[in-house]
Design a protein around this motif. Structure first.
Motif, short mmCIF file in Angstrom:
data_model
loop_
_atom_site.label_atom_id
_atom_site.label_comp_id
_atom_site.label_asym_id
_atom_site.label_seq_id
_atom_site.Cartn_x
_atom_site.Cartn_y
_atom_site.Cartn_z
N ARG A 151 0.86 -1.09 -0.45
CA ARG A 151 0.04 -0.32 -0.23
C ARG A 151 0.99 0.93 -0.30
O ARG A 151 1.84 1.59 1.11
CB ARG A 151 -0.52 0.19 1.53
N PRO A 152 0.53 2.51 -1.23
CA PRO A 152 1.43 3.91 -0.84
C PRO A 152 1.30 3.84 0.78
O PRO A 152 2.05 5.30 0.53
CB PRO A 152 1.05 4.15 -2.44
N ASP A 153 -0.08 4.13 1.13
CA ASP A 153 -0.08 4.81 2.17
C ASP A 153 0.18 4.10 3.60
O ASP A 153 -0.71 4.85 4.69
CB ASP A 153 -1.99 5.76 2.27
N PHE A 154 0.82 3.34 3.56
CA PHE A 154 1.15 2.47 4.83
C PHE A 154 2.03 2.84 6.02
O PHE A 154 3.21 4.18 4.92
CB PHE A 154 1.31 1.52 4.86
N ILE B 176 9.12 -3.38 3.48
CA ILE B 176 8.09 -2.64 3.86
C ILE B 176 8.22 -0.47 3.32
O ILE B 176 8.64 -0.11 4.02
CB ILE B 176 6.72 -2.85 5.39
N PRO B 177 7.58 -0.26 2.91
CA PRO B 177 7.31 1.16 3.08
C PRO B 177 6.56 1.88 3.97
O PRO B 177 5.49 1.59 4.50
CB PRO B 177 6.81 1.45 1.07
N GLY B 178 7.03 2.85 3.86
CA GLY B 178 6.10 3.19 5.50
C GLY B 178 6.53 2.67 6.94
O GLY B 178 5.93 3.25 7.57
N VAL B 179 6.96 2.13 7.04
CA VAL B 179 7.29 1.19 8.52
C VAL B 179 8.88 2.32 8.62
O VAL B 179 9.75 1.72 7.95
CB VAL B 179 7.93 -0.42 8.11
N GLU C 140 -0.74 -7.10 6.57
CA GLU C 140 -1.45 -5.10 6.09
C GLU C 140 -1.18 -4.48 5.84
O GLU C 140 -2.00 -3.77 5.04
CB GLU C 140 -0.91 -5.28 8.17
N ALA C 141 0.12 -4.64 5.24
CA ALA C 141 0.45 -3.50 4.50
C ALA C 141 1.03 -3.48 2.83
O ALA C 141 0.88 -2.73 1.82
CB ALA C 141 2.51 -3.42 4.45
#
Ligand SMILES: Cc1cc2nc3c(=O)[nH]c(=O)nc-3n(C[C@H](O)[C@H](O)[C@H](O)COP(=O)(O)OP(=O)(O)OC[C@H]3O[C@@H](n4cnc5c(N)ncnc54)[C@H](O)[C@@H]3O)c2cc1C
Lengths: 374, 403
Positions: free
Chosen positions: B293-296, B324-327, B400-401
């Motif tokens: 997801r881009p918004d994670f 994971i992008p956003g982590v 979830e991601a």
């Protein structure tokens, strides 16, 4: 897994090289089969005789506080030995600056701190000593298992109760210019020794105990934390068991825990320590390097390996892996292009790099800087 | 024959040089003076026990089997194995009813599951906890993990066809926890593996890995489970399947404890039995891709469970989470949380258990993450109970991601 550099051995040399490479933006992993010689570290970096701002700044970034002073420091058995670069815990006496009158304070029932040897050693130098034992309530619990009354357990209690020791010492202190305490302070926080020094109106000297070394363990934790914070992968308790080579290059390392998942890298650093850490092995016939089978500089005649005088410098301690001038390993006389060697596994093969912790730092800096430039 | 061959021993105990580094890293010694510490309980004690079993010390039961002594040992002594093997060999006292119940995770699960709402309500009641505390010495601070009304096995069986349609297949050893308490983790795994084009199968009737039995004096029962599990794992492996898991403890038990403590040969299946995090990492490394997801956005603090530390595979969970992008990732200092399976449930261990975990809890509060990640179900209970932070398996975070 693919990395820029895989480092075998997570002691002082491996961690130093790892931190330096991560800082240079390289991806690294350290494989460390169990703990290392830092757990026995006196806090004195042997063989560093130049004032070394580089080392001091490098360690300060990890929260490891070093100082450089030339003089002598007090060893656990009461001997005074030349010292220079040290952890802040270690006091260095300048020439002519030895204590005149010292109060040695130990905990009742703690047998790993040799108060009377310390007193004997200092008295030889003309210092009058008084030995006193104290009890701290928080420590009483430890007595239920007296055989495990060890430096680290006391240190865990002292992380919280050190101010009580300060109070006790202040009550005991008469006209002594120096107070000598066991090295059991600041396991968690490297500031504690200096806080103790500020609060006692005499020079405070922390003298070594039997292992494990409290300042050594703290240093290991700080360096590991720093390395991981920089993104390094520390494989604790894993062991490199074999290497894949491709002509004159190493291509990957297999480990005990990651069977079936070799670690590939462009460069490798061998920092597996000396005999003590199994970086070198021996039997009555020969000395060898177990992982790669590298060339080892050692005396052929076993009778020359050791000096019957136990306390003399032992020739076998000088044995080490052979390398070229840029610390690349040799095997059957040939250079392995991408395998560098650092730390005590070098023995005395490069006397210009010094010995002990000085050798570990200099060689780790040298190989990390070479790799970072490639 | 050389001298070395005569002097070498099982579990390497003669390699011990008495440096006490193991004891320095033992979490129990720090809080319980009645425990003699790994050096004495392990190699020192072994020397005496071999002379005369009289020297077996009952205080070995305080060992929580975290294996941190073994990870720290600079000399390759299998300190933890020495201690557990001595308990198996010399402690013939029959386990208490309480210990039997705590250890029989799959038996309890299959009993409780059909009545899940009632059981959950009853075990959650203050009065039940007091009764358990008083009669069974199960500490009343503990909350029993909730039982799920429908088992994971049932859920996956209903999807057998759909899963079989994937071009590639793995088998999943879900363990008692996923089956009876938290099927969601199993569902998350299926989601992630499906996204990689891999279908998930059940084994042909797995049993509890048996770790709780090993440490609760029920090694005979544990051995039966081991023999059974090696056989069903073997069937999957013969079909060319890898077997994945989501619990670091089940994995360590089946890979390492079966041969080392129970004498059950697992060599035919060991290499095919992998934590799902390792399996997924290896797939991604080989070129497979996951869409995120881009918004994670999630601040994650990873806790390395003791058995993961011993297994040495925390690196896979860590690398997957970082991928994971956003982590926003923090690695917590590797330290025991204090629960160690059934250990912390016992009334006599409650205080020690909380004291052991204190440093970890403190660090979690300081980092203040959105979620703590870890691959162990009992660490999850302990950290959630002690800090209030929610704890998730890295697989669930990955699920979830996903886009
Ligand atoms: C008991 C003792 C006390 C010392 N005290 C001092 C002191 O006070 N001052 C001083 O200057 N010097 C001291 N030294 C010298 C010491 O060796 C150096 O100071 C320095 O710590 C060495 O660091 P190292 O990284 O080269 O090796 P080590 O610290 O020995 O680390 C080597 C590591 O490599 C690991 N390893 C080995 N084989 C493998 C493998 N196959 N796979 C993965 N990992 C492996 C080992 O388990 C170990 O963790 C002492 C040495 C010893 C043995």
């Amino acid at each position: 897994m693919k990395l820029n550099t895989v480092i075998i051995g997570g002691g002082l040399a491996g961690l130093t090289a790892g931190i330096r490479l991560q800082k240079a933006g390289k991806s690294t992993a350290i494989i460390s089969a169990g703990q290392n010689a830092l757990h026995f570290f006196s806090g004195r970096f042997e063989s560093v005789s130049e004032s070394s701002a580089d080392f001091i700044d490098f360690f300060a970034e990890a929260g490891v506080r070093l100082h450089y002073h030339e003089g002598v420091s007090l060893m656990p058995m009461g001997k005074l030995v030349p010292s220079s670069l040290s952890l802040e815990d270690v006091s260095i006496f300048p020439e002519g600056g030895l204590p005149r009158k010292a109060l040695i304070v130990n905990f009742t029932g703690y047998h790993d701190f040799f108060s009377s040897f310390l007193a004997e050693g200092l008295e030889k130098e003309g210092c009058a000593c008084r030995i006193r034992f104290i009890r701290i309530d928080e420590m009483e619990r430890l007595r239920e298992s007296p055989s495990e009354m060890r430096s680290v357990h006391i240190a865990r209690i002292m992380d919280k109760a050190w101010e009580k020791v300060v109070q006790e010492v202040r009550v005991l202190l008469k006209d002594e210019d120096t107070v000598i305490l066991p090295q059991v302070f600041g396991l968690k926080d490297s500031h504690t020794p200096s806080l103790i020094r500020e609060r006692i109106p005499a020079k405070v000297v922390f003298a070594g105990t039997l292992p494990p070394s409290v300042p050594g363990i703290r240093t290991q934790l700080q360096l590991r934390r720093r390395y991981e914070l920089l993104g390094g992968t520390f494989l604790m308790g894993d062991e490199a068991v074999s290497a894949e080579t491709d002509g004159a290059r190493v291509s990957s390392i297999s480990t005990k825990n990651l069977q079936g998942h070799p670690l590939e890298a462009e460069h490798f650093i061998l920092a597996t320590g000396g005999f003590f850490s199994k970086g070198l092995s021996s039997n009555p016939q020969k000395v060898w390097e177990p992982l790669f089978g590298l060339d080892v500089e050692a005396l052929a005649d076993r009778n020359e390996w050791y000096d019957p005088d136990f306390l003399k410098e032992q020739p076998y301690m000088g044995f080490g892996v052979k390398t070229d001038a840029s610390l690349r390993a040799l095997k059957a006389g040939e250079i392995i292009d991408n395998l560098y060697v650092a730390g005590s596994i070098l023995g005395a093969t490069h006397p210009e790099l010094g010995s002990g912790a000085g050798l570990a730092l200099r060689s780790a800096f040298a190989v990390a800087d070479l790799i970072a430039k490639l | 024959m050389t001298l070395q061959e005569y002097t070498s021993s099982i579990h390497n105990f003669e390699e011990c040089m008495k440096c006490t580094v193991c004891t320095a890293y033992c979490p129990v010694v720090q809080v319980n003076p009645l425990y003699p510490g790994p050096k004495q309980a392990g190699p020192d004690g072994e020397r005496l026990r071999l002379k005369d079993p009289y020297f077996f010390n009952k205080a070995l039961k305080y060992c929580l089997n975290c294996k941190r002594c073994e990870v720290a040992c600079p000399s390759g002594v299998h300190v933890a194995d020495l201690i557990q093997a001595a308990r198996i060999r010399y402690d013939h006292s029959a386990p208490k009813l309480r210990d039997r119940l705590l250890a029989s995770t799959d038996f309890m699960g299959s009993l409780a599951r059909p009545f899940a709402p009632i059981v959950n309500a009853v075990t959650g009641l203050g009065v039940t906890k007091k009764v358990l505390d008083a009669t069974m010495k199960i500490d009343s601070h503990r909350t029993f993990p909730k039982y799920s009304a429908s088992s994971f096995e049932r859920w996956l069986k209903r999807r057998r066809k759909e899963q079989a349609a994937f071009p590639e297949q793995v088998a999943y050893f879900h363990g008692c926890y996923v089956n009876y308490n938290y099927p969601q983790l199993g569902k998350d795994l299926v989601k992630v593996l499906n996204a990689l084009g891999v279908g998930v199968q059940l084994l042909e009737k797995e049993k509890c890995c048996g770790i709780a039995m090993i440490v609760n004096g029920m090694s005979k029962e544990a051995t039966k489970h081991a023999v059974h599990n090696v056989a069903v794992l073997g069937k999957a492996v013969e079909k060319g399947l890898k077997v994945v898991t989501t619990s670091s403890t089940c994995t360590l038990t089946m890979r390492e404890e079966y041969p080392a403590l129970l004498g059950v040969d697992n060599s035919a299946v060991k290499d095919s039995l992998l934590l799902a995090t390792r399996y997924i990492f290896e797939r991604l490394e080989a070129g497979a891709q996951l869409k995120f997801r881009p918004d994670f956005h999630l601040k994650v603090a990873y806790h390395t469970p003791c058995h993961m530390e011993k297994l040495g595979w925390g690196v896979f969970s860590e690398k997957l989470l970082k991928m994971i992008p956003g982590v926003e990732f923090t690695l917590l200092d590797s330290a025991c949380c204090g629960i160690s399976g059934t250990y912390g449930f016992k009334k006599e261990n409650y205080e020690a258990s909380q004291a052991i975990g204190a440093a970890l809890f403190e660090q979690i509060r300081a980092v203040n993450p959105d979620v703590v990640a870890c691959d162990c179900e009992t660490c999850k209970w302990q950290i959630e109970m002690s800090t209030g932070y929610s704890v998730k398996n890295p697989i669930s975070i990955l699920a979830e991601a996903l886009a």
